[in-house]
Design a protein around this motif. Sequence first.
Motif, PDB file in Angstrom:
ATOM      1  N   THR A 196      -2.458  11.907   2.195  1.00 42.94           N
ATOM      2  CA  THR A 196      -1.369  10.934   2.654  1.00 42.94           C
ATOM      3  C   THR A 196      -1.063   9.884   1.825  1.00 42.94           C
ATOM      4  O   THR A 196      -1.855   9.496   0.969  1.00 42.94           O
ATOM      5  CB  THR A 196      -2.018  10.273   3.985  1.00 42.94           C
TER       6      THR A 196
ATOM      7  N   THR B 208      -2.970   4.520  -0.897  1.00 39.96           N
ATOM      8  CA  THR B 208      -2.362   3.176  -0.099  1.00 39.96           C
ATOM      9  C   THR B 208      -1.705   2.409  -1.384  1.00 39.96           C
ATOM     10  O   THR B 208      -2.140   2.084  -2.064  1.00 39.96           O
ATOM     11  CB  THR B 208      -3.359   2.503   0.474  1.00 39.96           C
TER      12      THR B 208
ATOM     13  N   GLU C 186       3.466   8.202   4.801  1.00 36.89           N
ATOM     14  CA  GLU C 186       2.885   7.380   6.199  1.00 36.89           C
ATOM     15  C   GLU C 186       3.598   6.154   5.815  1.00 36.89           C
ATOM     16  O   GLU C 186       2.839   5.319   5.146  1.00 36.89           O
ATOM     17  CB  GLU C 186       1.506   7.467   6.381  1.00 36.89           C
TER      18      GLU C 186
ATOM     19  N   GLU D 298       1.342  -0.062   2.905  1.00 45.15           N
ATOM     20  CA  GLU D 298       1.219  -1.159   4.012  1.00 45.15           C
ATOM     21  C   GLU D 298       0.598  -2.231   3.617  1.00 45.15           C
ATOM     22  O   GLU D 298       0.457  -2.458   2.263  1.00 45.15           O
ATOM     23  CB  GLU D 298       0.310  -0.356   4.886  1.00 45.15           C
TER      24      GLU D 298
ATOM     25  N   ALA E 226       0.574   6.179   1.964  1.00 43.68           N
ATOM     26  CA  ALA E 226       0.801   5.066   2.740  1.00 43.68           C
ATOM     27  C   ALA E 226       1.344   3.875   2.146  1.00 43.68           C
ATOM     28  O   ALA E 226       0.975   3.612   0.961  1.00 43.68           O
ATOM     29  CB  ALA E 226      -0.167   4.960   3.704  1.00 43.68           C
TER      30      ALA E 226
END
Length: 86
Positions: free
Chosen positions: A51, A72, A22, A55, A53
């Motif tokens: 997931t 993340t 993502e 960001e 990610a």
Amino acid sequence: ASWGPVLDDLTASAPAQTLIAEISGEGLTQDVIAEEVAALNAVMRLPEKVTVAVEPCDEANGFYDPALRKITICTEFEQHLRDLAR
């Protein structure tokens, strides 16, 4: 040796799409993470989807949220690593 059986189980049923990229934006971090997710999906299957990610987080860090099953990677981490390399 203790990780052998765990890794054997993960790789026995590969390939899979259990890591979900993502990724927003463009850059070296995004490219590297996308390639790593694809490479890991080619050789392993996780028991549940996770997931990954990339960001902004307002800090140079990375996090795992077990409730969301989400890793993340903060976009700020790339500059931090570049600064360390100097």
